[in-house]
Design an enzyme around this catalytic site. Structure first.
Site, PDB file in Angstrom:
ATOM      1  CG  HIS A 164       7.462  -1.386   9.786  1.00 25.82           C
ATOM      2  ND1 HIS A 164       6.488  -1.906  10.595  1.00 25.82           N
ATOM      3  CD2 HIS A 164       7.798  -0.199  10.325  1.00 25.82           C
ATOM      4  CE1 HIS A 164       6.267  -1.077  11.598  1.00 25.82           C
ATOM      5  NE2 HIS A 164       7.040  -0.025  11.455  1.00 25.82           N
ATOM      6  CE1 TYR A 210       4.792   3.454  13.077  1.00 22.30           C
ATOM      7  CE2 TYR A 210       6.777   2.456  12.225  1.00 22.30           C
ATOM      8  CZ  TYR A 210       5.860   2.602  13.235  1.00 22.30           C
ATOM      9  OH  TYR A 210       5.996   1.910  14.395  1.00 22.30           O
ATOM     10  CG  HIS A 229      -1.840  -5.222  15.419  1.00 26.49           C
ATOM     11  ND1 HIS A 229      -1.610  -4.152  16.254  1.00 26.49           N
ATOM     12  CD2 HIS A 229      -1.024  -5.039  14.353  1.00 26.49           C
ATOM     13  CE1 HIS A 229      -0.688  -3.366  15.713  1.00 26.49           C
ATOM     14  NE2 HIS A 229      -0.326  -3.882  14.559  1.00 26.49           N
ATOM     15  CG  PHE A 230      -3.486  -4.963  10.276  1.00 27.25           C
ATOM     16  CD1 PHE A 230      -4.567  -4.708   9.460  1.00 27.25           C
ATOM     17  CD2 PHE A 230      -2.755  -6.124  10.063  1.00 27.25           C
ATOM     18  CE1 PHE A 230      -4.933  -5.597   8.464  1.00 27.25           C
ATOM     19  CE2 PHE A 230      -3.115  -7.020   9.077  1.00 27.25           C
ATOM     20  CZ  PHE A 230      -4.213  -6.754   8.282  1.00 27.25           C
ATOM     21  CG  HIS A 231      -9.030  -4.452  10.593  1.00 26.11           C
ATOM     22  ND1 HIS A 231      -8.325  -5.571  10.252  1.00 26.11           N
ATOM     23  CD2 HIS A 231      -9.701  -4.072   9.472  1.00 26.11           C
ATOM     24  CE1 HIS A 231      -8.573  -5.865   8.981  1.00 26.11           C
ATOM     25  NE2 HIS A 231      -9.387  -4.974   8.484  1.00 26.11           N
ATOM     26  NE  ARG A 274      -2.845 -11.805   7.682  1.00 30.90           N
ATOM     27  CZ  ARG A 274      -1.998 -10.817   7.401  1.00 30.90           C
ATOM     28  NH1 ARG A 274      -0.786 -10.803   7.927  1.00 30.90           N
ATOM     29  NH2 ARG A 274      -2.357  -9.843   6.593  1.00 30.90           N
ATOM     30  NE  ARG A 275      -2.394 -12.081   3.564  1.00 27.30           N
ATOM     31  CZ  ARG A 275      -1.316 -11.639   2.963  1.00 27.30           C
ATOM     32  NH1 ARG A 275      -0.307 -12.439   2.750  1.00 27.30           N
ATOM     33  NH2 ARG A 275      -1.232 -10.401   2.553  1.00 27.30           N
TER      34      ARG A 275
HETATM   35  C1  HEM Z   1     -15.580  -2.325   6.116  1.00 30.96           C
HETATM   36  C2  HEM Z   1     -15.000  -2.684   7.189  1.00 30.96           C
HETATM   37  C3  HEM Z   1     -13.920  -3.726   7.224  1.00 30.96           C
HETATM   38  C4  HEM Z   1     -14.107  -5.045   7.507  1.00 30.96           C
HETATM   39  C5  HEM Z   1     -15.397  -5.729   7.873  1.00 30.96           C
HETATM   40  C6  HEM Z   1     -12.807  -5.673   7.405  1.00 30.96           C
HETATM   41  C7  HEM Z   1     -12.565  -7.015   7.636  1.00 30.96           C
HETATM   42  C8  HEM Z   1     -11.376  -7.652   7.387  1.00 30.96           C
HETATM   43  C9  HEM Z   1     -11.098  -9.050   7.652  1.00 30.96           C
HETATM   44  C10 HEM Z   1     -12.077 -10.038   8.291  1.00 30.96           C
HETATM   45  C11 HEM Z   1      -9.834  -9.303   7.248  1.00 30.96           C
HETATM   46  C12 HEM Z   1      -9.095 -10.636   7.358  1.00 30.96           C
HETATM   47  C13 HEM Z   1      -9.341 -11.500   6.187  1.00 30.96           C
HETATM   48  C14 HEM Z   1      -8.410 -12.701   6.191  1.00 30.96           C
HETATM   49  O1  HEM Z   1      -7.264 -12.587   6.641  1.00 30.96           O
HETATM   50  O2  HEM Z   1      -8.856 -13.775   5.742  1.00 30.96           O
HETATM   51  C15 HEM Z   1      -9.295  -8.090   6.714  1.00 30.96           C
HETATM   52  C16 HEM Z   1      -8.031  -7.939   6.188  1.00 30.96           C
HETATM   53  C17 HEM Z   1      -7.445  -6.723   5.902  1.00 30.96           C
HETATM   54  N1  HEM Z   1      -8.034  -5.464   6.051  1.00 30.96           N
HETATM   55 FE1  HEM Z   1      -9.946  -5.096   6.553  1.00 30.96          FE
HETATM   56  N2  HEM Z   1     -11.870  -4.736   7.076  1.00 30.96           N
HETATM   57  C18 HEM Z   1     -12.503  -3.525   6.960  1.00 30.96           C
HETATM   58  C19 HEM Z   1     -11.927  -2.300   6.678  1.00 30.96           C
HETATM   59  C20 HEM Z   1     -10.572  -2.132   6.420  1.00 30.96           C
HETATM   60  C21 HEM Z   1      -9.941  -0.863   6.235  1.00 30.96           C
HETATM   61  C22 HEM Z   1     -10.629   0.470   6.341  1.00 30.96           C
HETATM   62  C23 HEM Z   1      -8.632  -1.117   5.973  1.00 30.96           C
HETATM   63  C24 HEM Z   1      -7.507  -0.160   5.708  1.00 30.96           C
HETATM   64  C25 HEM Z   1      -7.622   1.092   5.435  1.00 30.96           C
HETATM   65  C26 HEM Z   1      -8.454  -2.541   5.977  1.00 30.96           C
HETATM   66  C27 HEM Z   1      -7.270  -3.171   5.715  1.00 30.96           C
HETATM   67  C28 HEM Z   1      -7.094  -4.532   5.683  1.00 30.96           C
HETATM   68  C29 HEM Z   1      -5.879  -5.188   5.285  1.00 30.96           C
HETATM   69  C30 HEM Z   1      -4.584  -4.527   4.833  1.00 30.96           C
HETATM   70  C31 HEM Z   1      -6.100  -6.566   5.414  1.00 30.96           C
HETATM   71  C32 HEM Z   1      -5.107  -7.692   5.138  1.00 30.96           C
HETATM   72  C33 HEM Z   1      -5.284  -8.234   3.782  1.00 30.96           C
HETATM   73  C34 HEM Z   1      -4.422  -9.442   3.561  1.00 30.96           C
HETATM   74  O3  HEM Z   1      -4.188 -10.222   4.487  1.00 30.96           O
HETATM   75  O4  HEM Z   1      -3.939  -9.576   2.422  1.00 30.96           O
HETATM   76  N3  HEM Z   1      -9.647  -3.128   6.261  1.00 30.96           N
HETATM   77  N4  HEM Z   1     -10.261  -7.083   6.815  1.00 30.96           N
HETATM   78 CU   LIG Z   2       5.827  -3.511  10.771  1.00 31.88          CU
END
Ligand code: HEM
Ligand SMILES: [Cu+2]
Ligand SMILES: [Cu+2]
Lengths: 570, 148
Positions: free
Chosen positions: A218, A222, A372-374, A435-436
């Site tokens: 967490h 931040y 949420h976190f995007h 997710r994931r």
């Molecule tokens: C290029 C644009 C981006 C797209 C299209 C995108 C799309 C996604 C999608 C669809 C997921 C969910 C995948 C899943 O849970 O199966 C994901 C997970 C995630 N994204 Fe992005 N994302 C983008 C940019 C970013 C950026 C800029 C960050 C942070 C700076 C970010 C951080 C994360 C994180 C931390 C997860 C979770 C990974 C996990 O569950 O292990 N994403 N993203």
């Molecule tokens: Cu948190």
């Protein structure tokens, strides 16, 4: 101020390297949306399987890019406000460790030796070197911080009667919190998981590793966010043409983050066994308390922007918004900040849903969560990173920004993309979309028995958003790398826009002394985590388990059977 | 602090107070709670569906790479079910659609929720925590229909 050669090179490396990796991070993001929408029904594309790509996406975007940015932005704020360079040993060693750790992790992820996602939950195991690489990156960031403490102490001696600048306070708060919070994860990685993954130990207490991870996880969010807050408080009022509404409110907000961010990690564990219900409720309340500094920021930043809009001739309740300098290439930073803030309104609101104890059961680990976190980390956080990275690169390298028009429109395209991506993910999440998960193999594949047609519209919406984000990222890369590879045209220097405060406020003693806040932070952390730790030992047992991602066979058993067989006399 | 700041503080505190009241109301008046802790015991590593009385089941589920055991659970409409969940290998998720059941299956620990099934039908159970290469195949079912 002008700077030494080695300091300049360190800063430029710290901007260039993560941005290069972000190409891979963004590529995998877009691919995820294609798989999830059922457009791709395969395990892998171009040699990268879904989960390997998702590991890269999480590690590169959320750990590498954000940590490098926090450090480099920290260097630049320190030097801009204190007019000094940090000691050479600190910025050099820090950058070398961070780069080394990042290279180790990247190579392992590409080779597929680390694909347990960025949370590396045991008993899925990564190569032992992955835990080392991640630790090097984190320890590297601490060392930069130690250097800043030294410069600040020197500055304090020469400037006894001056206030600590708000940006410096924000940076110190951020790294103090980061330092406290990364101790548990360093313990988890280096003491528990590395020896276990290397084969020196067999048993692992999984709930304990999860608790330690989220003690860090967490505050990590931040740590991503506070550099953006520093920019909103100390840069945005200036570039939008206004003044900072209240300096004391800004200081108080930062200090509240210092005490409240570490104790709330358990809110990622509402659905788990082992943590007691009482602890969960307590943490739900504390998490509401952390939303207070965010509400305060919304107010202060909003008021500063209103001031700017009215100065520019805006009238009426909303008229000032239209008068803000949108779409101005001479003032491109404003677009990044405002787009980020707009997304953040919805990021904050959806976050309150997650924090709300039993309501979390509706959304936990569904698409809602990345939805949420995007709107936080890929919203204000990333937009400030993109805007400030190209700004700092051009100043510190002494290069003119190439394709300024592109740089100006990128944040708006990105914002629309994130809005659609998050809408799709959140809507799907409320219908149970996990997710994931490589949905394209089964749940969104009409050929599969598990096909679920309800998830097609939501995943398609997310895909359209993902593609727009990909377009925005591509445009940004063109401009960033064209700038970075162009010829020097000016004297390299460190310079930040510096907001003035609206009124000269009476200094409040408590807001100028970090010590009581640090003590409060440690006390609150103990109040929360001592019972949690007791629960871990009361309710759970270490288990012998070690798994690679591609096989259900327990590697501790193979190993034990082999030794048992070896020892059998014949 | 000026009058606008004071107004903003009152307004945001009021919003949080309403949310907070909603949490307590759901928890104490409507008894909607998060999963509970059960001390770990190896006996839970045995899957079972036990009908303890007319309207009450105890279901012991083991999540493993990449199925749920049992994969199909049949219960009578209107019955109350206690789910006890554990994992035989890595961490898994256990999310039953259209219900409030949403838990993590953690090796070395036991998770528990109680839920009532009133409507006939099939409820999918989706594993929503990454658990390795076959994660996207991991689905189970609760079938709510008369059992005799
Ligand atoms: C290029 C644009 C981006 C797209 C299209 C995108 C799309 C996604 C999608 C669809 C997921 C969910 C995948 C899943 O849970 O199966 C994901 C997970 C995630 N994204 Fe992005 N994302 C983008 C940019 C970013 C950026 C800029 C960050 C942070 C700076 C970010 C951080 C994360 C994180 C931390 C997860 C979770 C990974 C996990 O569950 O292990 N994403 N993203
Ligand atoms: Cu948190
Ligand atoms: Cu699973």
């Amino acid at each position: 101020m002008t700077i030494s050669d080695s300091y300049r090179k360190t800063i430029l490396t710290g901007l260039f390297m993560p941005m290069t990796l972000f190409i891979l991070g963004a590529y995998n993001g877009v691919m995820q949306t294609l798989y999830r929408a059922g457009v791709i029904n395969q395990n892998e594309v171009a040699g990268i399987n879904y989960y390997q790509g998702l590991t890269m996406h999480g590690v590169i975007n959320a750990i590498v890019l954000t940590t490098f940015f926090a450090v480099v932005f920290g260097h630049v704020t320190m030097s801009h406000y204190l007019k000094k360079e940090p000691p050479k040993w600190s910025y050099k060693i820090s950058m070398v460790l961070m780069v080394a750790g990042t290279i180790i992790d990247t190579v392992l992820m590409i080779l597929g030796k680390a694909q347990a996602l960025y949370t590396f939950y045991a008993p899925l195991k990564n190569s032992p070197l992955f835990y080392l690489g991640t630790s090097l990156l984190i320890v590297g960031s601490w060392i930069a911080f130690f250097g800043w403490i030294q410069v600040y102490t020197a500055w304090r001696k020469e400037n006894r009667e001056r206030k600590m600048p708000i940006a410096v306070l924000g940076t110190f708060v951020n790294f103090t919190m980061w330092f406290i919070a990364s101790i548990p994860v360093a313990y988890e990685s280096l003491v528990i998981l590395l020896p276990w993954s290397a084969g020196w130990t067999n048993d692992v207490n999984v709930p304990l590793t999860r608790m330690l991870f989220w003690m860090f996880g967490h505050p990590l969010v931040y740590f991503w966010l506070l550099p953006a807050y520093i920019a909103f408080y100390t840069i945005l009022p200036k570039v939008s043409g206004g003044k900072l509404y209240s300096g004391n409110a800004a200081r108080l907000a930062f200090l509240l983050f210092l005490i409240l961010s570490t104790p709330v990690g358990v809110h990622h564990q509402f659905s788990e066994p082992v943590m007691g219900q009482g602890t969960k409720l307590w943490v739900s309340i504390l998490t509401y308390a952390v939303s207070i500094p965010s509400f305060m920021t919304a107010f202060t930043v909003g008021a500063s922007l209103e001031l700017a809009g009215r100065k520019r001739g805006g009238k009426g309740l909303f008229g000032w918004m239209g008068k803000l300098p949108w779409f101005q290439s001479g003032n491109y930073l404003v677009g990044y900040f405002l787009s980020g803030l707009l997304l953040f309104i919805f990021g904050g609101l959806s976050g309150i849903v997650n924090a709300s104890y039993a309501l979390n059961q509706m959304v936990h680990n569904t698409g809602w969560v990345p939805g949420h976190f995007h709107m936080t980390v890929a919203g204000p956080v990333l937009l400030v990173i993109l805007g400030m990275s190209i700004y700092m690169y051009s100043k510190v390298a002494g290069k003119r920004i190439r394709f300024l028009t592109i740089v100006t429109i990128v944040p708006y395209i990105w914002m629309i993309g994130v809005a659609l991506l998050s809408h799709g993910l959140m809507a799907g999440g409320l219908m149970g979309e996990p997710r994931r998960t490589n949905l394209g193999m089964t749940y969104t594949n009409p050929q599969s028995d598990l096909f679920n047609s309800h998830w097609i519209p939501s995943t398609s919406m997310a895909m359209i958003g993902g593609i727009l984000m990909g377009v925005a990222a591509l445009l940004y890369f063109i401009s960033f790398f064209a700038t970075a590879l162009s010829k020097k045209t000016a004297v390299p220097q460190i310079e930040l826009p510096e907001a003035e405060e609206l009124h000269e406020e009476r200094p409040v003693r408590l807001l100028h002394n970090m010590r009581p806040w640090i003590i409060a932070s440690v006390v609150l952390t103990l109040i929360t985590y001592v019972p949690s730790l007791q629960n871990v030992f009361k309710y759970s047992k270490p288990v012998p388990g070690k798994f690679s991602t591609d096989s259900p066979v327990n590697e501790t058993n193979i190993h034990n059977n082999k030794t048992a067989a070896d020892e059998k006399p014949d | 602090m000026n009058k606008y700041e004071i107004k903003a503080i009152i307004l945001s505190s009021a919003v949080l107070a309403i949310f907070f009241f909603a949490i307590l109301y759901n928890l104490f008046a409507r008894k909607i709670d998060v999963p509970a802790c059960i001390p770990y015991d190896a006996a839970f590593q045995q899957s079972a569906v036990k009908k303890t009385d007319d309207k009450h089941y105890e279901v012991y589920v083991i999540a493993k790479m990449w199925t749920f055991d049992p994969a199909e659970i049949v219960v009578d409409p209107g019955s109350t079910v206690d789910f006890y969940l554990s994992s035989a290998d890595v961490v898994h998720g256990f999310d039953i659609e259209n219900t409030s059941v949403n838990m993590m299956a953690v090796p070395g620990a036991i998770n528990k929720v109680t839920v009532q099934f009133n409507d006939y039908g099939t409820y999918r159970i989706v594993c929503h925590e990454y658990c390795g290469a076959g994660h996207h195949n991991m689905m189970g079912k609760v079938m709510v229909m008369p059992t005799n």
